[in-house]
Design a protein around this motif. Structure first.
Motif, PDB file in Angstrom:
ATOM      1  N   ARG A 221       0.747  -1.303  -0.007  1.00  0.00           N
ATOM      2  CA  ARG A 221       0.048  -0.091  -0.193  1.00  0.00           C
ATOM      3  C   ARG A 221       0.945   1.235   0.018  1.00  0.00           C
ATOM      4  N   LYS A 222       1.913   1.331   0.894  1.00  0.00           N
ATOM      5  CA  LYS A 222       2.661   2.412   0.754  1.00  0.00           C
ATOM      6  C   LYS A 222       3.405   2.800  -0.478  1.00  0.00           C
ATOM      7  N   TYR A 223       3.758   1.540  -1.273  1.00  0.00           N
ATOM      8  CA  TYR A 223       4.461   2.013  -2.478  1.00  0.00           C
ATOM      9  C   TYR A 223       3.551   2.486  -3.513  1.00  0.00           C
ATOM     10  N   MET A 224       2.289   1.856  -3.454  1.00  0.00           N
ATOM     11  CA  MET A 224       1.178   2.424  -4.309  1.00  0.00           C
ATOM     12  C   MET A 224       0.900   3.967  -4.141  1.00  0.00           C
ATOM     13  N   VAL A 225       0.592   4.205  -2.685  1.00  0.00           N
ATOM     14  CA  VAL A 225       0.579   5.776  -2.368  1.00  0.00           C
ATOM     15  C   VAL A 225       1.750   6.629  -3.195  1.00  0.00           C
ATOM     16  N   LYS A 226       3.044   5.933  -2.756  1.00  0.00           N
ATOM     17  CA  LYS A 226       4.332   6.685  -3.237  1.00  0.00           C
ATOM     18  C   LYS A 226       4.231   7.213  -4.739  1.00  0.00           C
ATOM     19  N   ASP A 227       3.728   6.135  -5.471  1.00  0.00           N
ATOM     20  CA  ASP A 227       3.760   6.314  -7.006  1.00  0.00           C
ATOM     21  C   ASP A 227       2.772   7.330  -7.415  1.00  0.00           C
ATOM     22  N   LEU A 228       1.545   7.079  -6.922  1.00  0.00           N
ATOM     23  CA  LEU A 228       0.435   8.180  -7.303  1.00  0.00           C
ATOM     24  C   LEU A 228       0.590   9.470  -6.753  1.00  0.00           C
ATOM     25  N   ALA A 229       1.422   9.690  -5.515  1.00  0.00           N
ATOM     26  CA  ALA A 229       1.583  10.925  -5.111  1.00  0.00           C
ATOM     27  C   ALA A 229       2.662  11.731  -5.869  1.00  0.00           C
ATOM     28  N   MET A 230       3.729  10.830  -6.396  1.00  0.00           N
ATOM     29  CA  MET A 230       4.758  11.398  -7.368  1.00  0.00           C
ATOM     30  C   MET A 230       4.040  12.054  -8.585  1.00  0.00           C
ATOM     31  N   PHE A 231       3.165  11.377  -9.188  1.00  0.00           N
ATOM     32  CA  PHE A 231       2.396  11.759 -10.287  1.00  0.00           C
ATOM     33  C   PHE A 231       1.706  13.117 -10.164  1.00  0.00           C
ATOM     34  N   PHE A 232       0.784  13.244  -9.130  1.00  0.00           N
ATOM     35  CA  PHE A 232       0.057  14.166  -8.629  1.00  0.00           C
ATOM     36  C   PHE A 232       0.610  15.357  -8.159  1.00  0.00           C
ATOM     37  N   ARG A 233       1.809  15.136  -7.499  1.00  0.00           N
ATOM     38  CA  ARG A 233       2.839  16.294  -7.252  1.00  0.00           C
ATOM     39  C   ARG A 233       3.146  17.011  -8.097  1.00  0.00           C
ATOM     40  N   ASP A 234       3.495  16.664  -9.150  1.00  0.00           N
ATOM     41  CA  ASP A 234       3.586  17.670 -10.554  1.00  0.00           C
ATOM     42  C   ASP A 234       2.340  18.056 -11.134  1.00  0.00           C
ATOM     43  N   LEU A 235       1.213  17.411 -11.082  1.00  0.00           N
ATOM     44  CA  LEU A 235       0.256  18.086 -11.721  1.00  0.00           C
ATOM     45  C   LEU A 235      -0.499  19.119 -10.948  1.00  0.00           C
ATOM     46  N   GLU A 236      -0.599  18.986  -9.597  1.00  0.00           N
ATOM     47  CA  GLU A 236      -1.195  19.822  -8.821  1.00  0.00           C
ATOM     48  C   GLU A 236      -2.656  20.193  -9.079  1.00  0.00           C
ATOM     49  N   LEU A 237      -3.392  18.954  -9.291  1.00  0.00           N
ATOM     50  CA  LEU A 237      -4.755  19.001  -9.582  1.00  0.00           C
ATOM     51  C   LEU A 237      -5.655  19.772  -8.517  1.00  0.00           C
ATOM     52  N   PRO A 238      -6.617  20.254  -8.541  1.00  0.00           N
ATOM     53  CA  PRO A 238      -7.667  20.578  -7.579  1.00  0.00           C
ATOM     54  C   PRO A 238      -8.459  19.287  -6.875  1.00  0.00           C
ATOM     55  N   ASP A 239      -8.714  19.588  -5.878  1.00  0.00           N
ATOM     56  CA  ASP A 239      -9.148  18.435  -5.204  1.00  0.00           C
ATOM     57  C   ASP A 239     -10.173  17.289  -5.725  1.00  0.00           C
ATOM     58  N   GLU A 240     -11.113  18.254  -6.393  1.00  0.00           N
ATOM     59  CA  GLU A 240     -12.256  17.530  -7.041  1.00  0.00           C
ATOM     60  C   GLU A 240     -11.669  16.561  -8.381  1.00  0.00           C
ATOM     61  N   GLU A 241     -10.754  17.272  -8.997  1.00  0.00           N
ATOM     62  CA  GLU A 241     -10.314  16.428 -10.206  1.00  0.00           C
ATOM     63  C   GLU A 241      -9.341  15.128  -9.782  1.00  0.00           C
ATOM     64  N   LEU A 242      -8.587  15.443  -8.530  1.00  0.00           N
ATOM     65  CA  LEU A 242      -7.797  14.442  -7.886  1.00  0.00           C
ATOM     66  C   LEU A 242      -8.719  13.338  -7.563  1.00  0.00           C
ATOM     67  N   ARG A 243      -9.955  13.601  -6.787  1.00  0.00           N
ATOM     68  CA  ARG A 243     -10.819  12.634  -6.381  1.00  0.00           C
ATOM     69  C   ARG A 243     -11.326  11.843  -7.701  1.00  0.00           C
ATOM     70  N   ASN A 244     -11.488  12.589  -8.588  1.00  0.00           N
ATOM     71  CA  ASN A 244     -12.045  11.766  -9.916  1.00  0.00           C
ATOM     72  C   ASN A 244     -11.335  10.866 -10.266  1.00  0.00           C
ATOM     73  N   ALA A 245      -9.919  11.422 -10.523  1.00  0.00           N
ATOM     74  CA  ALA A 245      -8.616  10.542 -11.151  1.00  0.00           C
ATOM     75  C   ALA A 245      -8.533   9.417 -10.275  1.00  0.00           C
ATOM     76  N   LEU A 246      -8.341   9.532  -8.994  1.00  0.00           N
ATOM     77  CA  LEU A 246      -8.258   8.448  -8.124  1.00  0.00           C
ATOM     78  C   LEU A 246      -9.413   7.359  -8.220  1.00  0.00           C
ATOM     79  N   GLU A 247     -10.379   7.849  -8.322  1.00  0.00           N
ATOM     80  CA  GLU A 247     -11.511   6.772  -8.450  1.00  0.00           C
ATOM     81  C   GLU A 247     -11.515   6.342  -9.819  1.00  0.00           C
ATOM     82  N   ASN A 248     -11.051   6.573 -10.845  1.00  0.00           N
ATOM     83  CA  ASN A 248     -10.662   5.964 -12.150  1.00  0.00           C
ATOM     84  C   ASN A 248      -9.837   4.785 -11.867  1.00  0.00           C
ATOM     85  N   TYR A 249      -8.668   5.185 -11.163  1.00  0.00           N
ATOM     86  CA  TYR A 249      -7.602   4.411 -10.922  1.00  0.00           C
ATOM     87  C   TYR A 249      -8.232   3.183  -9.801  1.00  0.00           C
TER      88      TYR A 249
END
Length: 275
Positions: A221-249
């Motif tokens: 689980r911690k490795y999964m979160v690290k990968d996703l955080a690396m991707f979204f740290r760059d993108l800096e999405l608004p919370d709603e867009e981040l939630r939708n993207a993670l739901e797709n994931y």
């Protein structure tokens, strides 16, 4: 979703790829993929073509060059990754980075991930001492990385941005479902080109760091979160867009062990950490 790998688990796919390339630790080895004998010939007969290519990325120990071969050597354009100045004894009894990356290219392709085409890979070794390692893939003409989707980019907020995020996360989710830690989930390692009407084609590059981990889901689980955080740290999405993207994931990772809100909070917290 990623493709079924038959009776082989993903780690076995990677080990088989290493075996099929006939890697050695004690002396030099070279592997070329079927159909690219002319490229192999060029590497040994005309090394100046590779040394003189356009440098598109460079670090202290690594250079990536764009090389266009003349017609007598197939006439293709390739990306040539060349490691030199490596600590030679560090890899005396270990696979070089390019050997592992080539194996990942082959394993990921077998799983249905849209990889750049591997052409060849090899090590220059003598008495277990690694002097140089190298890898070449077909250059993805017409493709660019995802930097224009970053804050301030010209394609920020476009349909192509959403497609870029969603398409890549499907493959990341598939890899995570079989406990593959990518370690470099960044927009710079995912290439894309427009197909029209907001649709895109994608190609993955730079998978040297990816590892298949034999650990329980609660540990992965911690490795999964690290990968996703690396991707979204760059993108800096608004919370709603981040939630939708993670739901797709989550839809594409049946082994995600976190609720929608739990994943959102974990990724957001990890992304807020300094690099």
């Amino acid at each position: 979703m990623i493709r079924e790998s038959g009776n082989l688990n993903p780690g076995q796919l990677k080990r088989r790829a290493l075996s099929e390339m006939h890697i050695r630790f004690g002396s030099s080895w070279f592997h070329s993929e079927p159909g690219f004998q002319a490229v192999k010939k060029a590497f040994f007969e005309a090394p100046e073509l590779f040394a003189g290519g356009e440098v598109i990325w460079k670090t202290r120990n690594k250079a990536v060059r764009k090389v266009t071969l003349p017609a007598e050597y197939g006439g293709i354009t390739l990306a040539f990754k060349d490691y030199a100045g490596i600590k030679p004894l560090r890899y005396a009894l270990r696979c070089s980075k390019t050997a592992l990356e080539a194996a990942n290219y082959r394993a990921f392709t077998a799983l249905g991930i849209p990889m750049a085409t591997l052409l060849f890979a090899g090590d220059d070794r003598r008495n277990f001492r690694l002097n140089r390692s190298f890898l070449a893939t077909r250059f993805a003409e017409g493709y660019v990385d995802g930097r224009e989707f970053l804050p301030g980019g010209s394609l920020r907020g476009t349909p192509e941005q959403k497609e870029f995020i969603d398409r890549n996360l499907v493959y990341v989710a598939g890899l995570h479902s079989i406990h593959c830690f990518h370690k470099a989930v960044r927009v710079f390692n995912f290439l894309w080109k427009p197909l029209g009407d907001g649709k895109i084609d994608i190609v993955w590059i730079d998978v040297a760091s990816c590892r298949f981990l034999s650990v329980p889901g609660c540990v992965f689980r911690k490795y999964m979160v690290k990968d996703l955080a690396m991707f979204f740290r760059d993108l800096e999405l608004p919370d709603e867009e981040l939630r939708n993207a993670l739901e797709n994931y989550r839809k594409h990772n049946p082994n995600c062990a976190l609720s929608g809100n739990g994943l959102f909070e974990a990724v957001r917290a990890e992304a807020a950490r300094p690099r």
